[in-house]
Write a protein that holds these residues in place. Structure first.
Motif, mmCIF file in Angstrom:
data_model
loop_
_atom_site.group_PDB
_atom_site.id
_atom_site.type_symbol
_atom_site.label_atom_id
_atom_site.label_comp_id
_atom_site.label_asym_id
_atom_site.label_seq_id
_atom_site.Cartn_x
_atom_site.Cartn_y
_atom_site.Cartn_z
ATOM 1 N N VAL A 30 0.340 8.025 -7.934
ATOM 2 C CA VAL A 30 -0.917 8.617 -7.273
ATOM 3 C C VAL A 30 -0.520 10.217 -6.839
ATOM 4 N N LYS A 31 -1.153 11.065 -7.287
ATOM 5 C CA LYS A 31 -1.042 12.465 -6.954
ATOM 6 C C LYS A 31 -1.928 12.804 -5.664
ATOM 7 N N VAL A 67 0.954 -1.278 0.019
ATOM 8 C CA VAL A 67 -0.102 -0.018 -0.002
ATOM 9 C C VAL A 67 0.768 1.185 -0.137
ATOM 10 N N TYR A 68 0.265 2.485 -0.432
ATOM 11 C CA TYR A 68 0.846 3.663 -0.395
ATOM 12 C C TYR A 68 0.599 4.471 0.756
ATOM 13 N N VAL A 69 1.426 5.453 1.312
ATOM 14 C CA VAL A 69 1.127 6.207 2.433
ATOM 15 C C VAL A 69 0.147 7.521 2.134
ATOM 16 N N GLN A 70 -0.915 7.180 3.025
ATOM 17 C CA GLN A 70 -1.925 8.262 2.476
ATOM 18 C C GLN A 70 -2.056 8.850 4.092
ATOM 19 N N ARG A 71 -1.730 10.250 3.700
ATOM 20 C CA ARG A 71 -2.408 11.430 4.842
ATOM 21 C C ARG A 71 -1.396 10.768 6.179
ATOM 22 N N ASP A 72 -0.228 10.577 5.928
ATOM 23 C CA ASP A 72 0.649 10.221 6.858
ATOM 24 C C ASP A 72 0.580 8.838 7.836
ATOM 25 N N HIS A 119 13.386 4.968 -0.937
ATOM 26 C CA HIS A 119 13.240 3.669 -2.058
ATOM 27 C C HIS A 119 14.851 2.896 -1.895
ATOM 28 N N LYS A 120 15.309 3.055 -0.574
ATOM 29 C CA LYS A 120 16.715 2.304 -0.268
ATOM 30 C C LYS A 120 16.396 0.927 -0.074
ATOM 31 N N LYS A 121 15.344 0.659 0.919
ATOM 32 C CA LYS A 121 14.905 -0.767 1.159
ATOM 33 C C LYS A 121 13.566 -0.855 1.694
ATOM 34 N N ILE A 122 13.277 -2.181 1.317
ATOM 35 C CA ILE A 122 11.566 -2.587 1.469
ATOM 36 C C ILE A 122 11.212 -2.392 3.038
ATOM 37 N N ILE A 123 10.062 -1.383 3.265
ATOM 38 C CA ILE A 123 9.825 -1.203 4.497
ATOM 39 C C ILE A 123 8.228 -1.634 4.788
ATOM 40 N N VAL A 124 8.131 -2.289 5.950
ATOM 41 C CA VAL A 124 6.805 -2.885 6.195
ATOM 42 C C VAL A 124 6.107 -2.183 7.244
ATOM 43 N N CYS A 125 4.790 -2.087 7.285
ATOM 44 C CA CYS A 125 3.935 -1.421 8.330
ATOM 45 C C CYS A 125 4.304 -2.160 9.482
ATOM 46 N N GLU A 126 4.582 -1.535 10.901
ATOM 47 C CA GLU A 126 4.848 -2.234 12.102
ATOM 48 C C GLU A 126 3.451 -2.633 12.656
ATOM 49 N N TYR A 127 2.293 -2.319 12.102
ATOM 50 C CA TYR A 127 1.145 -2.654 12.886
ATOM 51 C C TYR A 127 0.633 -3.703 11.854
ATOM 52 N N CYS A 128 0.376 -3.589 10.684
ATOM 53 C CA CYS A 128 -0.338 -4.615 9.878
ATOM 54 C C CYS A 128 0.977 -5.679 9.122
ATOM 55 N N GLY A 129 1.985 -5.140 9.129
ATOM 56 C CA GLY A 129 3.138 -5.837 8.220
ATOM 57 C C GLY A 129 2.938 -5.634 6.788
ATOM 58 N N ARG A 130 1.945 -4.799 6.095
ATOM 59 C CA ARG A 130 2.015 -4.536 4.796
ATOM 60 C C ARG A 130 3.129 -3.824 4.270
ATOM 61 N N ILE A 131 3.621 -4.211 2.972
ATOM 62 C CA ILE A 131 4.737 -3.380 2.692
ATOM 63 C C ILE A 131 4.090 -2.049 2.052
ATOM 64 N N MET A 132 4.931 -0.914 2.281
ATOM 65 C CA MET A 132 4.717 0.324 2.266
ATOM 66 C C MET A 132 5.552 1.131 1.146
ATOM 67 N N ILE A 133 4.946 1.890 0.334
ATOM 68 C CA ILE A 133 5.543 2.821 -0.840
ATOM 69 C C ILE A 133 5.145 4.207 -0.596
ATOM 70 N N ASP A 134 5.764 5.247 -1.286
ATOM 71 C CA ASP A 134 5.235 6.587 -1.241
ATOM 72 C C ASP A 134 4.265 6.700 -2.533
ATOM 73 N N PRO A 135 3.423 7.653 -2.325
ATOM 74 C CA PRO A 135 2.470 7.752 -3.363
ATOM 75 C C PRO A 135 2.913 7.883 -4.945
ATOM 76 N N GLU A 136 3.960 8.746 -4.812
ATOM 77 C CA GLU A 136 4.683 9.344 -6.099
ATOM 78 C C GLU A 136 5.131 7.749 -6.724
ATOM 79 N N LEU A 137 5.670 6.840 -6.249
ATOM 80 C CA LEU A 137 5.984 5.597 -6.911
ATOM 81 C C LEU A 137 4.788 4.849 -7.158
ATOM 82 N N ALA A 138 3.562 4.942 -6.526
ATOM 83 C CA ALA A 138 2.381 4.349 -7.060
ATOM 84 C C ALA A 138 1.551 4.981 -8.041
#
Length: 280
Positions: free
Chosen positions: A249-250, A203-208, A228-247
């Motif tokens: 999404v404006k 998922v991508y980051v939405q509203r911080d 984009h230096k390493k794969i980062i996962v959410c510490e709560y749900c474990g999903r992989i996270m990316i920034d909106p630009e890479l996705a």
């Protein structure tokens, strides 16, 4: 041009392919959602029909067993009647009381056998009628379920026909994308996606916040995601996270910030008007 090894790709490339795969799989999920509960309803009806057919077979078997028992009882009753007639004839020729008593006792015993067989036959006939009634009711249920099944299958086939071609193309695309992803990352992604309620593994980051569980992400972690230096996962749900630009999404500026900017311009205009010298 030689095919690039997924392990040699940059983290950014890996994340891009992973997000493309997620988008494709989500599109496939949407096609499945269009089918709704129909596949399950069809399966339930098929299972119900099989169960009813098994019940019919069991009832038919029970009827056959009871009818055989009736035939056997009738045979026993006829045999007992033959003995009764034989003993009755002998009774006319007895020469003493002891022979009379013996024959009379035998006749009474055989008559008791006849009465018992007659009683069991009547009970069995009632059971057969009950079983036949249950068989007819079950057969009617099977007919109704089969009619429902035909309708549901037609509905499902119609929807499948509409979505099959698009779904096949999406599956091919997903397969191609999987070839471009490091097997270890792909395995982790599939595991995350399987455990996620909405089927989102990245998922991508939405509203911080995480776009999956919507828990807030610290600013430093957001910066790491954008690098984009390493794969980062959410510490709560474990999903992989990316920034909106890479996705792709404006993200628009929050309404509060827009309001502040507009407010600042309006305030500036008002201030400018106040500062204008009065006409002489």
């Amino acid at each position: 041009m030689a095919k690039k090894d997924p392990k040699d790709m940059t983290v950014e490339e890996k994340l891009e392919h992973l997000y493309q795969l997620q988008t494709t799989l989500s599109a496939i999920d949407e096609k499945k959602t269009l089918r709704g509960e129909l596949p399950l309803e069809v399966q339930d009806l098929e299972d119900a029909i099989k169960g009813l057919e098994t019940r019919m077979e069991n009832i038919q078997k029970e009827i056959s067993e009871i009818e055989k028992a009736i035939t056997d009882r009738k045979g026993e009753m006829e045999t007992a009647k033959i003995y009764i007639k034989r003993y009755s004839d002998q009774l006319q020729e007895v020469s003493n009381n002891r022979e009379w008593d013996t024959l009379d006792r035998e006749i009474k015993e055989k008559q008791a056998d006849v009465d018992l067989c007659d009683k069991k036959i009547k009970e069995a006939v009632v059971k057969v009628e009950e079983k036949k009634k249950a068989l007819e009711e079950t057969r009617a249920l099977v007919d109704d379920r089969n009619k429902d099944l035909v309708v549901k299958r037609e509905e499902l086939d119609e929807i499948m026909q509409e979505t099959r071609e698009e779904e096949e193309k999406l599956k091919e695309k997903a397969h191609e994308l999987e070839q471009k992803i490091d097997p270890r990352i792909l395995f982790s992604f599939k595991r995350i996606r399987k455990n996620a309620r909405n089927g989102l593994g990245i998922v991508y980051v939405q509203r911080d916040a995480c776009g999956g569980c919507f828990n807030k992400i610290p600013p430093q972690r957001q910066l790491d995601i954008k690098m984009h230096k390493k794969i980062i996962v959410c510490e709560y749900c474990g999903r992989i996270m990316i920034d909106p630009e890479l996705a792709g999404v404006k993200i628009e500026a929050p309404a509060e910030e827009k309001g502040k900017k507009k407010g600042t311009r309006k305030t500036a205009k008002k201030s400018a008007k106040k500062e204008e010298p009065a006409a002489e």
